[in-house]
Motif scaffolding. Structure first.
Motif, PDB file in Angstrom:
ATOM      1  N   THR A  28      42.152  33.813  42.325  1.00  0.00           N
ATOM      2  CA  THR A  28      42.599  33.064  41.135  1.00  0.00           C
ATOM      3  C   THR A  28      42.629  33.928  39.880  1.00  0.00           C
ATOM      4  O   THR A  28      43.050  33.457  38.817  1.00  0.00           O
ATOM      5  CB  THR A  28      41.660  31.875  40.881  1.00  0.00           C
ATOM      6  OG1 THR A  28      40.322  32.366  40.657  1.00  0.00           O
ATOM      7  CG2 THR A  28      41.667  30.917  42.069  1.00  0.00           C
ATOM      8  N   MET A  29      42.235  35.180  39.995  1.00  0.00           N
ATOM      9  CA  MET A  29      42.165  36.045  38.820  1.00  0.00           C
ATOM     10  C   MET A  29      43.463  36.846  38.668  1.00  0.00           C
ATOM     11  O   MET A  29      44.046  37.312  39.637  1.00  0.00           O
ATOM     12  CB  MET A  29      40.975  37.011  38.940  1.00  0.00           C
ATOM     13  CG  MET A  29      39.639  36.299  39.071  1.00  0.00           C
ATOM     14  SD  MET A  29      38.256  37.446  39.315  1.00  0.00           S
ATOM     15  CE  MET A  29      38.249  38.306  37.749  1.00  0.00           C
ATOM     16  N   ASP A  30      43.913  36.972  37.438  1.00  0.00           N
ATOM     17  CA  ASP A  30      45.136  37.723  37.141  1.00  0.00           C
ATOM     18  C   ASP A  30      44.764  39.169  36.823  1.00  0.00           C
ATOM     19  O   ASP A  30      44.418  39.509  35.703  1.00  0.00           O
ATOM     20  CB  ASP A  30      45.860  37.087  35.954  1.00  0.00           C
ATOM     21  CG  ASP A  30      47.174  37.793  35.644  1.00  0.00           C
ATOM     22  OD1 ASP A  30      47.594  38.633  36.467  1.00  0.00           O
ATOM     23  OD2 ASP A  30      47.760  37.522  34.573  1.00  0.00           O
ATOM     24  N   TRP A  31      44.874  40.044  37.831  1.00  0.00           N
ATOM     25  CA  TRP A  31      44.467  41.438  37.676  1.00  0.00           C
ATOM     26  C   TRP A  31      45.565  42.315  37.083  1.00  0.00           C
ATOM     27  O   TRP A  31      45.307  43.439  36.658  1.00  0.00           O
ATOM     28  CB  TRP A  31      44.053  42.019  39.033  1.00  0.00           C
ATOM     29  CG  TRP A  31      42.746  41.488  39.542  1.00  0.00           C
ATOM     30  CD1 TRP A  31      42.570  40.462  40.414  1.00  0.00           C
ATOM     31  CD2 TRP A  31      41.452  41.947  39.194  1.00  0.00           C
ATOM     32  NE1 TRP A  31      41.241  40.247  40.640  1.00  0.00           N
ATOM     33  CE2 TRP A  31      40.517  41.158  39.901  1.00  0.00           C
ATOM     34  CE3 TRP A  31      40.967  42.945  38.356  1.00  0.00           C
ATOM     35  CZ2 TRP A  31      39.151  41.337  39.793  1.00  0.00           C
ATOM     36  CZ3 TRP A  31      39.596  43.137  38.248  1.00  0.00           C
ATOM     37  CH2 TRP A  31      38.703  42.340  38.955  1.00  0.00           C
ATOM     38  N   GLY A  32      46.788  41.834  37.069  1.00  0.00           N
ATOM     39  CA  GLY A  32      47.865  42.666  36.529  1.00  0.00           C
ATOM     40  C   GLY A  32      48.238  43.794  37.487  1.00  0.00           C
ATOM     41  O   GLY A  32      47.901  43.775  38.670  1.00  0.00           O
ATOM     42  N   GLU A  33      48.937  44.777  36.977  1.00  0.00           N
ATOM     43  CA  GLU A  33      49.401  45.892  37.801  1.00  0.00           C
ATOM     44  C   GLU A  33      48.273  46.894  38.064  1.00  0.00           C
ATOM     45  O   GLU A  33      47.420  47.116  37.210  1.00  0.00           O
ATOM     46  CB  GLU A  33      50.567  46.615  37.120  1.00  0.00           C
ATOM     47  CG  GLU A  33      51.827  45.771  37.015  1.00  0.00           C
ATOM     48  CD  GLU A  33      52.989  46.557  36.456  1.00  0.00           C
ATOM     49  OE1 GLU A  33      52.818  47.781  36.225  1.00  0.00           O
ATOM     50  OE2 GLU A  33      54.054  45.970  36.257  1.00  0.00           O
ATOM     51  N   SER A  34      48.313  47.473  39.255  1.00  0.00           N
ATOM     52  CA  SER A  34      47.321  48.493  39.603  1.00  0.00           C
ATOM     53  C   SER A  34      47.764  49.848  39.068  1.00  0.00           C
ATOM     54  O   SER A  34      48.946  50.072  38.775  1.00  0.00           O
ATOM     55  CB  SER A  34      47.132  48.569  41.124  1.00  0.00           C
ATOM     56  OG  SER A  34      48.338  48.939  41.748  1.00  0.00           O
ATOM     57  N   VAL A  35      46.820  50.769  38.938  1.00  0.00           N
ATOM     58  CA  VAL A  35      47.104  52.116  38.453  1.00  0.00           C
ATOM     59  C   VAL A  35      46.206  53.097  39.192  1.00  0.00           C
ATOM     60  O   VAL A  35      45.078  52.754  39.580  1.00  0.00           O
ATOM     61  CB  VAL A  35      46.864  52.200  36.922  1.00  0.00           C
ATOM     62  CG1 VAL A  35      45.415  51.916  36.576  1.00  0.00           C
ATOM     63  CG2 VAL A  35      47.279  53.564  36.381  1.00  0.00           C
ATOM     64  N   ARG A  36      46.738  54.313  39.420  1.00  0.00           N
ATOM     65  CA  ARG A  36      45.936  55.363  40.055  1.00  0.00           C
ATOM     66  C   ARG A  36      45.408  56.302  38.976  1.00  0.00           C
ATOM     67  O   ARG A  36      46.183  56.800  38.159  1.00  0.00           O
ATOM     68  CB  ARG A  36      46.768  56.148  41.062  1.00  0.00           C
ATOM     69  CG  ARG A  36      46.991  55.416  42.364  1.00  0.00           C
ATOM     70  CD  ARG A  36      47.584  56.334  43.412  1.00  0.00           C
ATOM     71  NE  ARG A  36      47.760  55.644  44.678  1.00  0.00           N
ATOM     72  CZ  ARG A  36      48.159  56.225  45.801  1.00  0.00           C
ATOM     73  NH1 ARG A  36      48.413  57.534  45.798  1.00  0.00           N
ATOM     74  NH2 ARG A  36      48.296  55.533  46.917  1.00  0.00           N
TER      75      ARG A  36
END
Length: 629
Positions: A526-534
């Protein structure tokens, strides 16, 4: 002990050229006579004169002007931090010179002479010219003895510093571990639990407001304040009052025309194939053949020149720059080379050009046309310069008269203002930490304004030199002592502070609890983590070192893994680790490792050097006359 000079002849020559320029522009006669008798600092018993300090400032000014070009702003030199840095550099050089002597470093006369003879600026057609040596030094206002003493000091200083930086050893295991760590990548998502989300929930009660006021009442004190009138005597102000005839302006321009013109400059790249002075004809022919083969390659594909220069050129100074020699005017290169370059067309490739150094392949990469001085364009500048010259000779006497009348007529500034035709200005309310107006918000000036005589008796302050050739005197008009503000006046400020504190505490608590739930196995669907990044130490992508350290310390055998920490500016930084991409386990590419090891040694060497310099500063007795610089 001169090995580093042999390896860095090009650098030494460039440093010498930079050193020449300030003397060409300013000369040694540009100081007021009293400069020699005033010192700004004492290092282990040796004085740094105001004259020496002023010359260093002028050198710095010209260096900045050369580097920044049209972006240069003369106000940079009025920055207290800039002026202090120049003084600290002089102090450091004095300390290093003393230390070099104390540890027994010396320079043999025979070796010094050999080094001077190898400096290209003193050569004509590849050979040392004593006449050129004398002429260049004379243009700088230097004697051979002064130049040689400075060169000896520079050599010993460099030897001393290289002894520190080159002694650094980084163990191979550490270098490889650090390289591996720097290449480990983390694919992450982040959520910042911000205090702003909880401001509405943060409502401090009356008791908290009262407690905060009582424990922080000093934060709400109105500081002691004054309002003053003041007058400014400056070289600039007096210069504006001077009159200069049109005839004098024209005559000065004609006499100094060369100072306002910029000679044509050209930029070239080259590949040098050296030929020893004692080479046989066969050896010389072999070098020529090799150079001609490379010339054919360059002519067929001019874009290869930088790479070929880096690989083949035997001029170490320019080879690492792809053969680039930068811009230069006539008189700075050997004649044969210079004559060719100044005949070439833009982007033309020419070779082989033979000089005493060997065979050159040359490409002309840029032309900076000569700037011919036009009287109308610089007339105002010449007029201003003449005005300054007329005033500068008597400014010291004017400053003394100004100080005397301000002191003798201590209850008014009117007489001093009338005597020097100066406006009486007024400030707004000032406290001891005021930053404006600039001429009043000076540490020494504020001390004088807030003195007992100035406040209680309303007497003029002393005439204070707030910056070079600028003197200010002030008189207090109104004074308000330190006073407390009632809680009602600052209530809104207190509420805002308490709300920010409470909101930050709530956000941090919420973040910590959320992290604990995730680490115990609760899902995050249910959490909005957004885009991932390296991210990694090599590619930080906006992530700070503290966060990377947190990622490295997090147990990540089972993914996703969760971690977090209080954010720097309040709230909580919640992080999900999706993937850990370890560095390759095989042996690293040798060239990459060597480059990284070299970089690591340089960083460590700089750390050791800074520690060494800081230690030296503590060991030597240094006294700075704050009022003199």
């Amino acid at each position: 002990m001169f090995d580093f000079v042999n390896r860095r002849k090009t650098i030494v020559q460039i440093v010498l050229l930079i050193a020449v320029l300030p003397f060409m522009f300013w000369g040694v006669q540009s100081y007021r006579s009293e400069s020699d008798t005033v010192y700004v600092a004492v290092v282990d018993g040796e004085e740094i004169s105001r004259r020496e300090y002023e010359q260093a400032l002028r050198n710095q000014q010209e260096n900045l002007r050369n580097m920044l070009g049209e972006d240069f702003d003369i106000k940079l030199m009025d920055d207290p931090e800039m002026r202090r840095a120049v003084l600290e550099n002089l102090i450091q050089k004095k300390i290093l010179r003393h230390e070099a002597g104390n540890v027994g470093l010396t320079v043999l006369d025979s070796r010094l002479a050999a080094e001077i003879q190898n400096i290209a600026f003193f050569q004509e057609e590849g050979k040392f010219s004593y006449q050129r040596y004398q002429d260049l030094l004379q243009r700088q206002g230097m004697t051979p003895a002064i130049f040689e003493a400075r060169l000896v000091n520079e050599i010993m200083e460099q030897q001393l510093l290289e002894g520190i930086t080159r002694s650094v050893v980084v163990p191979e295991i550490i270098a490889r571990n650090v390289l591996s760590l720097s290449e480990t990548q983390y694919e992450i998502n982040r959520i910042l639990i911000s205090p702003e989300q909880y401001v509405a929930q943060a409502e401090p009660d009356e008791a908290a407001i009262q407690d905060y006021y009582e424990s922080h009442y000093r934060d709400f004190m109105l500081p002691e304040r004054v309002r003053v009138e003041y007058i400014v005597l400056s070289l600039e102000e007096l210069a504006q009052q001077e009159q200069v005839s049109e005839q004098a302006i024209q005559a000065y321009f004609e006499e100094h025309r060369a100072e306002f013109e910029q000679p044509e400059e050209r930029r070239a790249s080259h590949i040098l194939f050296t030929v020893p002075a004692d080479a046989s004809e066969e050896e010389k022919a072999a070098v020529r053949t090799q150079a001609e083969q490379v010339l054919d390659q360059v002519q067929q594909d001019p874009d290869q020149l930088p790479a070929l220069a880096a690989e083949l050129s035997q001029d170490p100074g320019s080879a690492k720059m792809g053969g680039d020699l930068g811009f230069f005017s006539r008189g700075l290169m050997v004649k044969a080379f210079e004559d060719e370059v100044f005949q070439m067309e833009l982007d033309e490739i020419r070779g082989l050009v033979e000089t005493p150094f060997g065979f050159h392949i040359v490409k002309l990469t840029a032309i900076r046309e000569a700037d011919i001085a036009d009287f109308e364009d610089i007339r105002d500048h010449v007029e201003q310069q003449l005005k300054y010259q007329k005033v500068a000779d008597r400014f010291g006497e004017s400053a003394e008269d100004f100080s005397n009348i301000v002191y003798e007529q201590s209850d008014t500034l009117q007489l001093a203002a009338e005597m020097f035709n100066l406006p009486i200005q007024q400030s707004g309310w000032l406290d001891r930490k005021s930053k404006e107006p600039e001429l009043i918000a000076n540490e020494r000036m504020l001390q004088a304004i807030f003195s007992e005589n100035a406040i209680r008796d309303r007497l003029n302050t002393e005439a204070v030199e707030v910056k070079a050739d600028t003197i200010v005197a002030a008189r207090v008009l109104e004074h308000r002592p330190t006073s407390a503000q009632s809680i009602e006046l600052v209530r809104e400020q207190i509420i805002a502070r308490l709300q920010a504190q409470l909101a930050a505490e709530i956000a941090e608590k919420e973040g910590s609890e959320q992290l604990a739930r995730l680490q115990s196995g609760e899902t995050d669907e249910t959490m909005d983590w957004g885009e991932s990044v390296r991210v990694s130490y090599a590619q930080m992508q906006g992530v700070d070192v503290e966060t990377l350290r947190l990622l490295a310390q997090t147990e990540s055998s089972q993914l996703p893994a969760y971690t977090g920490a209080p954010a720097k500016h309040g709230g909580f930084d919640l992080i999900r680790i999706n993937q850990v991409i370890a560095a390759p386990t095989s042996e690293h590419d040798a060239s990459k490792y060597d480059a990284f090891l070299k970089q690591l040694q340089q960083v460590r060497g700089q750390e050791e050097l800074m520690a060494y310099l800081n230690g030296l500063r503590l060991r030597y007795d240094v006294k700075i006359r704050e009022e003199s610089f």
